[in-house]
Write a protein that holds these residues in place. Sequence first.
Motif, short mmCIF file in Angstrom:
data_model
loop_
_atom_site.label_atom_id
_atom_site.label_comp_id
_atom_site.label_asym_id
_atom_site.label_seq_id
_atom_site.Cartn_x
_atom_site.Cartn_y
_atom_site.Cartn_z
N SER A 192 35.33 41.64 47.01
CA SER A 192 34.22 41.51 46.08
C SER A 192 32.95 41.38 46.91
O SER A 192 32.81 40.41 47.66
CB SER A 192 34.41 40.27 45.20
N PRO A 193 32.05 42.36 46.85
CA PRO A 193 30.91 42.39 47.77
C PRO A 193 29.81 41.39 47.41
O PRO A 193 28.73 41.75 46.99
CB PRO A 193 30.40 43.83 47.65
N ASN A 194 30.13 40.11 47.58
CA ASN A 194 29.11 39.08 47.35
C ASN A 194 28.93 38.30 48.64
O ASN A 194 29.15 38.83 49.72
CB ASN A 194 29.53 38.17 46.18
N GLY A 195 28.54 37.03 48.52
CA GLY A 195 28.24 36.27 49.71
C GLY A 195 29.42 36.06 50.64
O GLY A 195 29.24 35.74 51.81
N CYS A 196 30.68 36.21 50.15
CA CYS A 196 31.84 35.97 51.00
C CYS A 196 32.15 37.16 51.91
O CYS A 196 32.92 37.02 52.86
CB CYS A 196 33.07 35.67 50.15
N GLU A 197 31.59 38.32 51.62
CA GLU A 197 31.99 39.49 52.40
C GLU A 197 31.69 39.31 53.88
O GLU A 197 32.51 39.68 54.74
CB GLU A 197 31.30 40.76 51.88
N ALA A 198 30.54 38.74 54.21
CA ALA A 198 30.19 38.56 55.62
C ALA A 198 31.20 37.66 56.32
O ALA A 198 31.60 37.91 57.47
CB ALA A 198 28.79 37.98 55.75
N ARG A 199 31.65 36.62 55.63
CA ARG A 199 32.62 35.71 56.23
C ARG A 199 33.99 36.38 56.37
O ARG A 199 34.70 36.15 57.36
CB ARG A 199 32.72 34.44 55.38
N ILE A 200 34.36 37.20 55.41
CA ILE A 200 35.65 37.90 55.50
C ILE A 200 35.61 38.96 56.60
O ILE A 200 36.60 39.20 57.30
CB ILE A 200 36.03 38.48 54.13
N ARG A 201 34.46 39.56 56.79
CA ARG A 201 34.29 40.46 57.95
C ARG A 201 34.52 39.68 59.25
O ARG A 201 35.17 40.18 60.19
CB ARG A 201 32.87 41.04 57.97
N THR A 202 33.97 38.47 59.30
CA THR A 202 34.12 37.65 60.49
C THR A 202 35.59 37.33 60.75
O THR A 202 36.05 37.37 61.90
CB THR A 202 33.31 36.34 60.35
N ILE A 203 36.33 37.01 59.69
CA ILE A 203 37.76 36.72 59.85
C ILE A 203 38.49 37.93 60.43
O ILE A 203 39.33 37.81 61.33
CB ILE A 203 38.38 36.30 58.50
N SER A 258 36.40 28.35 57.39
CA SER A 258 36.01 27.64 56.18
C SER A 258 34.51 27.74 56.00
O SER A 258 33.79 28.22 56.87
CB SER A 258 36.44 26.17 56.24
N ARG A 259 34.03 27.27 54.86
CA ARG A 259 32.60 27.23 54.55
C ARG A 259 32.27 25.87 53.94
O ARG A 259 33.14 25.21 53.38
CB ARG A 259 32.24 28.36 53.57
N ARG A 260 31.01 25.47 54.07
CA ARG A 260 30.56 24.20 53.49
C ARG A 260 29.86 24.48 52.17
O ARG A 260 29.02 25.38 52.08
CB ARG A 260 29.59 23.49 54.43
N LEU A 261 30.20 23.73 51.15
CA LEU A 261 29.55 23.83 49.84
C LEU A 261 28.65 22.61 49.69
O LEU A 261 29.14 21.47 49.67
CB LEU A 261 30.59 23.88 48.72
#
Length: 310
Positions: A192-203, A258-261
């Motif tokens: 889903s191309p939202n804010g998580c895409e950059a982090r999933i690319r990093t993974i 992980s990410r901080r909320l």
Amino acid sequence: MTVNLPQLRAFLAVVDAGGFSAAAAELGMSQSAVSHAVASLERELAAPLLVRATPARTTALGERVLPHARLALSAARSVEQIAADATETMTGTVRLAATPTVCQGLVPGLLRHWGEDQPRITVRVFEGDSAEVSGWLADGTTDAAVLIDPPPGPGIQLAVDSYRALLPRDHPLAHEPLVDLRDLEDDPFLISPNGCEARIRTIHGLAGLRFTPTHRVRDLATLISMVQAGIGVTVLSEVSRSLIPADLVLLPLAPRTSRRLVLTGPQDRPWHPAVRTLAESAVGHLARTASPPSPLPEEGVAQPSPQHTL
């Protein structure tokens, strides 16, 4: 020239709701009253602010007036809430922005708690991608937001949200205690191309894999349904767990990330006092229901703030 708050309030309601009828319902006024308020503001400014279309949209002048109108109402709400705070009665409406996974996985529990703990404060939730959420907080559209990995500053860390592999329950790896992303290399990958895409690319980068998603879908429910249908696999954060149906599993993922909320108000102006109250309330709630959140620099919750899901 005399511009008043009811005029600005009607103008903003039409912009945010997309039309006069929806704005009237939002404000609890008649449509003609909203129309009259906007028209009187336009007369004061000697130019139209809105294009009367479906949806209504701002003119060039309206676009320039919009941020100032938001700030004016935000300041007025702050004055009202400071007065309420002085009498130990916290009331009002807080506009809270968050991303879809946070809105659906984390915010409902907070709303339920706030409804019991702070019944005089109304929380309205606005859902958007990471860029929209940050922009709404910066321009005064919202009073508060749950931001993902924000820079250091005032706020309350609500959760450290780990990334997980989302697989069908009949997937060969569904019963493993830990899934290595490299073992999913042959599975079609959905994103889903939202804010998580950059982090999933990093993974993917940490795993030494190329990031080549087979399908991109915007809606989280669609993404989950496609995994259910066996079309592919994906990576979601732990906060999504409550949304996962019984025929799917959400498993720990390697490489671990992980990410901080973080619940916060605007960085460049005072917080609306009701936001401060909600943040303090959230600390107590999360301390009772899970591990305690981490307050980000101490002055975070102690600062007041001004005030558009989830």
